[in-house]
Write a protein that holds these residues in place. Sequence first.
Motif: not given
Length: 426
Positions: A154-157
């Motif tokens: 999952k993208p951290r942003w």
Amino acid sequence: MTPGRRVEPLILGLAIASILGAFLTALGSLEEALTEHWLVIAAFVAAIAIGDVFRVQMPSGRVMTPVATSSAIGLAVLGPVEGEAPFDVPAGVVLIIVAAASGVGLGLCRLFGRPVDWTAGAVRTIGVGITAALMRNLPLADGGPWAWQLNPDKPRWLIAVIMLGVAAAGLYVDLVLTGLVRAQRRSMPMRRALAEELGEAQSLTLGLLAAGPLVALLAPIVGLAGLPLGLLPVVLTHIAVRRFVTNRETYRQTIATLSRLTEVAGYTPTGHAARVASLSVGIGRAMDLPSAEVEDLEYAALLHDLGQVGLRSPIPEGATVLAAPDDQRRIASEGATIVRRTEVLDRVADLMERQTMPFRHVREWGEEIPVPSRIIKVANAFDDFSHGSTDPDAVAAALERINLGLGYEYDPEVVDALIRSIPAQP
């Protein structure tokens, strides 16, 4: 419109009901959390409690606890922690921990002789509870945003954006509830209280929004060291705001000291300037003036008689309302001239200079008389006519004298606000 007197009991009742509900639904998880995550819980409880002690009072009187609130938000969105088990606890457990930490902080405040506001602790508990619930229960795929923290794909942003969103939801509930309480306590229109709450707190709100998620995003990398590192920007902002507030308070005290010059010299009765300022602020709030205008109004009311220091002989009892119109204008002009020499109070000087103008100039000639100047005129007349007494007979006599000049000397709307404000005055 001001909220009813049941706002604070309702908020306290809602917080207590939420805590009791959390105990009933998450008691087993609480015991497990205290055993498995005791170090994490202890660190956040300490941060919240210490943040409650080191509070900051804004110029409006609003008390803020940015470190405590940021710590509580960080706990609500916390997930994996380096060197510790992931903080996988229900929202009810987070709510109980925050409530307990707030209780410890308020207990420390009482120990150090500082004012204790249980309603503020209740408001924070409700707001953080909302953030924790949204973080764990948003209907998203793969277990929702909390579970996404454990998923390296999952993208951290995206996780950071969601953290900011749920933190904002809880924080703005906090701000709205605090605004309702403020409206009740200060007899302010609810719309104005909410506008000032959102406006004044806005400078710290963005910092609080960032600090909590930052703690949670640092924790998987540096462990519990992420707590002080994530809070560092808020601590620095807190220090800067405290210095600003201290400077503003020193500024106000200087003006208050200057306002007593006429009293010391024997030109005006003791406490006259302070009474006129207090009454003017009450009228300004009753008329829904913005906080910036109320502040200028207070300064101008404190200094409204400053021009009397240029008189050769004092006016009897310092009652400018009994002086000739030309003398009133000369006193106001002299006071405004003195204040303009500071080069930082030009707006206050303008209000002082126009305080003696009769209201008929607005009605008949269309002249511009600022509302704060009209307020000072009415407040000063009331204190002169009542001789500073709160005796019902003196108050009634003063209002009767003012009503004789209604629409001619005095603005009817200001007089209506005066009548509404008198019971709230000490």
